[in-house]
Design an enzyme around this catalytic site. Structure first.
Site, PDB file in Angstrom:
ATOM      1  N   TYR A   1      -1.557  -0.950  10.869  1.00 25.67           N
ATOM      2  CA  TYR A   1      -1.867  -1.553   9.557  1.00 25.67           C
ATOM      3  C   TYR A   1      -0.717  -1.305   8.584  1.00 25.67           C
ATOM      4  O   TYR A   1      -0.212  -2.225   7.937  1.00 25.67           O
ATOM      5  CB  TYR A   1      -3.178  -0.976   8.996  1.00 25.67           C
ATOM      6  CG  TYR A   1      -3.338  -1.239   7.522  1.00 25.67           C
ATOM      7  CD1 TYR A   1      -3.563  -2.534   7.049  1.00 25.67           C
ATOM      8  CD2 TYR A   1      -3.214  -0.209   6.574  1.00 25.67           C
ATOM      9  CE1 TYR A   1      -3.683  -2.795   5.679  1.00 25.67           C
ATOM     10  CE2 TYR A   1      -3.334  -0.458   5.216  1.00 25.67           C
ATOM     11  CZ  TYR A   1      -3.565  -1.752   4.776  1.00 25.67           C
ATOM     12  OH  TYR A   1      -3.667  -2.004   3.420  1.00 25.67           O
TER      13      TYR A   1
ATOM     14  N   LYS B   1       2.276  -3.877   6.563  1.00 27.68           N
ATOM     15  CA  LYS B   1       2.673  -3.895   5.145  1.00 27.68           C
ATOM     16  C   LYS B   1       4.189  -3.700   5.009  1.00 27.68           C
ATOM     17  O   LYS B   1       4.856  -4.397   4.250  1.00 27.68           O
ATOM     18  CB  LYS B   1       1.934  -2.798   4.359  1.00 27.68           C
ATOM     19  CG  LYS B   1       0.436  -3.020   4.254  1.00 27.68           C
ATOM     20  CD  LYS B   1       0.104  -4.255   3.448  1.00 27.68           C
ATOM     21  CE  LYS B   1      -1.372  -4.535   3.365  1.00 27.68           C
ATOM     22  NZ  LYS B   1      -1.686  -5.858   2.819  1.00 27.68           N
TER      23      LYS B   1
ATOM     24  N   SER C   1       0.838  -1.197   0.000  1.00 25.51           N
ATOM     25  CA  SER C   1       0.000   0.000   0.000  1.00 25.51           C
ATOM     26  C   SER C   1       0.870   1.242   0.000  1.00 25.51           C
ATOM     27  O   SER C   1       1.983   1.246   0.553  1.00 25.51           O
ATOM     28  CB  SER C   1      -0.853  -0.022   1.268  1.00 25.51           C
ATOM     29  OG  SER C   1      -1.470   1.223   1.455  1.00 25.51           O
TER      30      SER C   1
HETATM   31  P1  NAD Z   1     -10.882  -6.971   1.408  1.00 22.89           P
HETATM   32  O1  NAD Z   1     -11.059  -6.966   2.892  1.00 22.89           O
HETATM   33  O2  NAD Z   1     -12.057  -6.672   0.564  1.00 22.89           O
HETATM   34  O3  NAD Z   1     -10.260  -8.358   0.954  1.00 22.89           O
HETATM   35  C1  NAD Z   1      -9.381  -9.114   1.774  1.00 22.89           C
HETATM   36  C2  NAD Z   1      -9.872 -10.548   1.737  1.00 22.89           C
HETATM   37  O4  NAD Z   1      -9.005 -11.349   2.542  1.00 22.89           O
HETATM   38  C3  NAD Z   1     -11.279 -10.700   2.319  1.00 22.89           C
HETATM   39  O5  NAD Z   1     -12.052 -11.466   1.419  1.00 22.89           O
HETATM   40  C4  NAD Z   1     -11.060 -11.437   3.636  1.00 22.89           C
HETATM   41  O6  NAD Z   1     -12.162 -12.261   3.960  1.00 22.89           O
HETATM   42  C5  NAD Z   1      -9.797 -12.233   3.342  1.00 22.89           C
HETATM   43  N1  NAD Z   1      -8.975 -12.567   4.510  1.00 22.89           N
HETATM   44  C6  NAD Z   1      -8.515 -11.743   5.470  1.00 22.89           C
HETATM   45  N2  NAD Z   1      -7.771 -12.430   6.369  1.00 22.89           N
HETATM   46  C7  NAD Z   1      -7.762 -13.723   5.951  1.00 22.89           C
HETATM   47  C8  NAD Z   1      -7.154 -14.916   6.441  1.00 22.89           C
HETATM   48  N3  NAD Z   1      -6.425 -14.927   7.557  1.00 22.89           N
HETATM   49  N4  NAD Z   1      -7.356 -16.067   5.770  1.00 22.89           N
HETATM   50  C9  NAD Z   1      -8.093 -16.083   4.628  1.00 22.89           C
HETATM   51  N5  NAD Z   1      -8.685 -14.992   4.128  1.00 22.89           N
HETATM   52  C10 NAD Z   1      -8.516 -13.820   4.767  1.00 22.89           C
HETATM   53  O7  NAD Z   1      -9.698  -5.953   1.080  1.00 22.89           O
HETATM   54  P2  NAD Z   1      -9.228  -5.385  -0.326  1.00 22.89           P
HETATM   55  O8  NAD Z   1      -9.604  -3.957  -0.392  1.00 22.89           O
HETATM   56  O9  NAD Z   1      -9.632  -6.301  -1.417  1.00 22.89           O
HETATM   57  O10 NAD Z   1      -7.650  -5.445  -0.114  1.00 22.89           O
HETATM   58  C11 NAD Z   1      -6.887  -6.567  -0.513  1.00 22.89           C
HETATM   59  C12 NAD Z   1      -5.457  -6.352  -0.055  1.00 22.89           C
HETATM   60  O11 NAD Z   1      -4.977  -5.125  -0.586  1.00 22.89           O
HETATM   61  C13 NAD Z   1      -5.295  -6.256   1.460  1.00 22.89           C
HETATM   62  O12 NAD Z   1      -4.106  -6.906   1.814  1.00 22.89           O
HETATM   63  C14 NAD Z   1      -5.209  -4.765   1.707  1.00 22.89           C
HETATM   64  O13 NAD Z   1      -4.480  -4.477   2.856  1.00 22.89           O
HETATM   65  C15 NAD Z   1      -4.487  -4.293   0.456  1.00 22.89           C
HETATM   66  N6  NAD Z   1      -4.759  -2.890   0.122  1.00 22.89           N
HETATM   67  C16 NAD Z   1      -6.032  -2.451  -0.054  1.00 22.89           C
HETATM   68  C17 NAD Z   1      -6.278  -1.107  -0.343  1.00 22.89           C
HETATM   69  C18 NAD Z   1      -7.681  -0.583  -0.526  1.00 22.89           C
HETATM   70  O14 NAD Z   1      -7.859   0.643  -0.530  1.00 22.89           O
HETATM   71  N7  NAD Z   1      -8.700  -1.421  -0.705  1.00 22.89           N
HETATM   72  C19 NAD Z   1      -5.199  -0.216  -0.478  1.00 22.89           C
HETATM   73  C20 NAD Z   1      -3.905  -0.703  -0.311  1.00 22.89           C
HETATM   74  C21 NAD Z   1      -3.691  -2.040  -0.007  1.00 22.89           C
END
Ligand code: NAD
Ligand code: UDP
Length: 358
Positions: free
Chosen positions: A148, A152, A124
Site C-alpha cells: 500500500y 503511494k 500518506s
Molecule cells: P475510503 O476507502 O473511505 O475512500 C476511498 C474511496 O475511493 C471509496 O469511496 C472507494 O469506493 C473509492 N474507490 C476506490 N477505488 C476506486 C476506483 N478504482 N474507482 C472509483 N472509486 C474508487 O478511504 P479514505 O480514508 O477516504 O482515503 C482516501 C484516500 O486517502 C486514499 O487514497 C487513501 O489511501 C488516502 N489516505 C487515507 C488515510 C486514512 O487514514 N484514512 C491516510 C493516508 C492516506
C-alpha cells in the site's frame, strides 16, 4: 468550472466535498462505491444544502471516465480514489498496484488530454516508512514498508515525472498523518468494513458495545507511557487542507510539492483511550499484546511547510476529535448500512451521471 473529486464518497472525500461545497465550489464526484455508500453523498447534500453530480464508475474504465471530462468543465482534480488497507495490500499486492497506480495513470492521461493540469493527490505519512526521526519533515528520507505504502510512493514519483515532462502541471501531494473524527453534525464519518484495523474506529466500536475490548499493540516502546505515538488530525481540518492546497495550485503556473497534513503533536494509544473515555463517558476495556509488526514507536509531523506555503494549520484538538467520533458512532452504530435510498432525496438518473439534489 468544477472540481472533480475521485473517491468522493469515502471517509476523507465526503468531508472534503462538504467543505468544497461550503466554499462555493461546483463539484463532480466519481466513485465506484467499492469501499463506501451513496448514502454518504446524500448526507453531503443534506449538510450543505447544495446539489452536485455523481458518476458511479471505476477509474480503470477509461471510456466512462472520459465522458466525465467531456460532459463537464473540470478545472482541477482532487484524487482520493484508491484502496487503503495495509494488511490486504500485503496479501493482494497486484490488486493494490492495479487499482491505485493504474487508476492514477488513467486519470492523469485524461487530465492531460483535456488540459486539466491542477491535481491534489492523497498521499500518506506511510511513505516515510519506519523512521524514528520526529517531527518528520517533507524532505525526510522516503521508504514505504508495505505494498500500500509503495503505491503511494510510486504515484508520488509518477507525478514528479509528469511535472518534469511538462512544467505546466500544478500538483500538491498531501501526506496525511492519522485522520480521525467526524463532521460535527454526526451525519458523516468513518465507516470501516468489518473489524477496524485503525485505532480510533476500534476504540469507538468498543465504546458503542460492538467490540469487547481494545488490544493495545505493545506497551514497551521508548515513549512516555510505552504505547505507540501518532499524530491524530481532525478530519475537518484535513478536509480544509485540501481547499488550501487547491487555492495554492490554482494561483501558480506550475510545480509539484509535497505537504504534511498533521498537527505536529503526538499522542499515545493510552492517551487516546483516556480522551475517548472522557468524550463518551464509557469505559474502554483494554488488553496488552505484543507489538504489531511494521509499527514505528513514534510518528508525528512537522507541519511548518503547509503553514508557510498553504496558510493552513490544524486547529481542532483531541477532545473535539473524540467528541465528534463519538457523536458519529453513537448516532450511526451500523454506519451507513441499510440507510440507502430510504429517505425522499433519492438520486435521479440522468445518462451516466446521478444528480444529488437538495
Ligand atoms: P475510503 O476507502 O473511505 O475512500 C476511498 C474511496 O475511493 C471509496 O469511496 C472507494 O469506493 C473509492 N474507490 C476506490 N477505488 C476506486 C476506483 N478504482 N474507482 C472509483 N472509486 C474508487 O478511504 P479514505 O480514508 O477516504 O482515503 C482516501 C484516500 O486517502 C486514499 O487514497 C487513501 O489511501 C488516502 N489516505 C487515507 C488515510 C486514512 O487514514 N484514512 C491516510 C493516508 C492516506
Ligand atoms: N493500535 C493499537 N490497537 C489497535 C489498533 C492500533 O494499539 O487495535 C495502535 C498502533 O500500534 C499504533 C496506533 O494505535 O501505535 C495507531 O494505529 P493505526 O493503525 O490507527 O495507525 P498507523 O499505525 O497506521 O499510523
Amino acid at each position: 468550472m468544477a472540481i472533480l473529486v475521485t473517491g468522493g464518497a469515502g471517509y476523507i472525500g465526503s468531508h472534503t466535498c462538504v467543505e468544497l461545497l461550503n466554499e462555493g465550489y461546483e463539484i463532480v464526484v466519481v466513485d465506484n462505491f467499492s469501499n463506501s455508500s451513496q448514502e454518504a453523498l446524500r448526507r453531503v447534500t443534506e449538510i450543505t444544502g447544495k446539489s452536485f453530480k455523481l458518476y458511479q464508475l471505476d477509474l480503470l474504465d477509461k471510456e466512462k471516465l472520459e465522458a466525465v471530462f467531456e460532459e463537464n468543465k473540470i478545472e482541477a482534480v482532487i484524487h482520493f480514489a484508491g484502496f487503503k488497507a495495509v494488511g490486504e495490500s500485503v496479501e493482494l499486492p497486484l490488486k493494490y498496484y492495479q487499482n491505485n497506480i493504474t487508476g492514477t495513470i488513467v486519470l492523469c492521461e485524461l487530465m492531460k488530454k483535456y488540459h486539466v493540469k491542477n491535481l491534489v493527490f492523497s498521499s500518506s505519512a506511510t511513505v516515510y516508512g519506519m523512521t524514528d526521526h520526529v517531527p518528520i519533515r517533507e524532505d525526510a528520507q522516503l521508504g514505504a514498508v508495505n505494498p500500500y505504502g509503495r503505491t503511494k510512493l510510486m504515484i508520488e514519483e509518477i507525478l514528479r515525472d509528469l511535472h518534469h515532462s511538462d512544467q505546466t502541471w500544478n500538483i500538491a501531494i498531501l501526506r496525511y498523518f492519522n485522520p480521525i473524527g467526524a463532521h460535527a453534525s454526526g451525519r458523516i464519518g468513518e465507516d470501516p468494513t468489518g473489524i477496524p484495523n485503525n485505532l480510533m474506529p476500534y476504540i469507538s466500536q468498543v465504546a458503542v458495545g460492538k467490540l469487547e475490548r481494545l488490544t493495545i499493540h505493545g506497551n514497551d516502546y521508548q515513549t512516555k507511557d510505552g504505547t505507540g505515538i501518532r499524530d491524530y488530525i481532525h478530519i475537518v481540518d484535513l478536509a480544509l487542507g485540501h481547499i488550501k492546497a487547491l487555492e495554492k495550485i490554482k494561483r501558480r503556473s506550475g510545480g509539484v510539492d509535497a505537504y504534511n497534513l498533521g498537527t505536529g503533536k503526538g499522542y499515545s494509544v493510552s492517551e487516546m483511550v483516556d480522551a475517548f473515555e472522557k468524550a463518551s463517558g464509557k469505559i474502554i476495556s483494554t488488553t496488552i499484546s505484543r507489538r504489531r509488526p511494521g509499527d514505528a514507536a513514534t510518528c508525528y509531523a512537522n507541519p511548518t511547510k503547509a503553514k508557510e506555503q498553504l496558510d493552513w494549520h490544524a486547529v481542532r484538538g483531541i477532545d473535539e476529535m473524540c467528541q465528534d467520533s463519538w457523536r458519529w458512532q453513537q448516532n450511526n452504530p451500523t454506519g451507513y448500512v441499510k440507510k440507502v435510498n430510504k429517505e425522499s432525496r433519492t438520486p435521479v438518473q440522468s445518462n451516466a451521471a446521478v444528480f444529488f439534489n437538495v
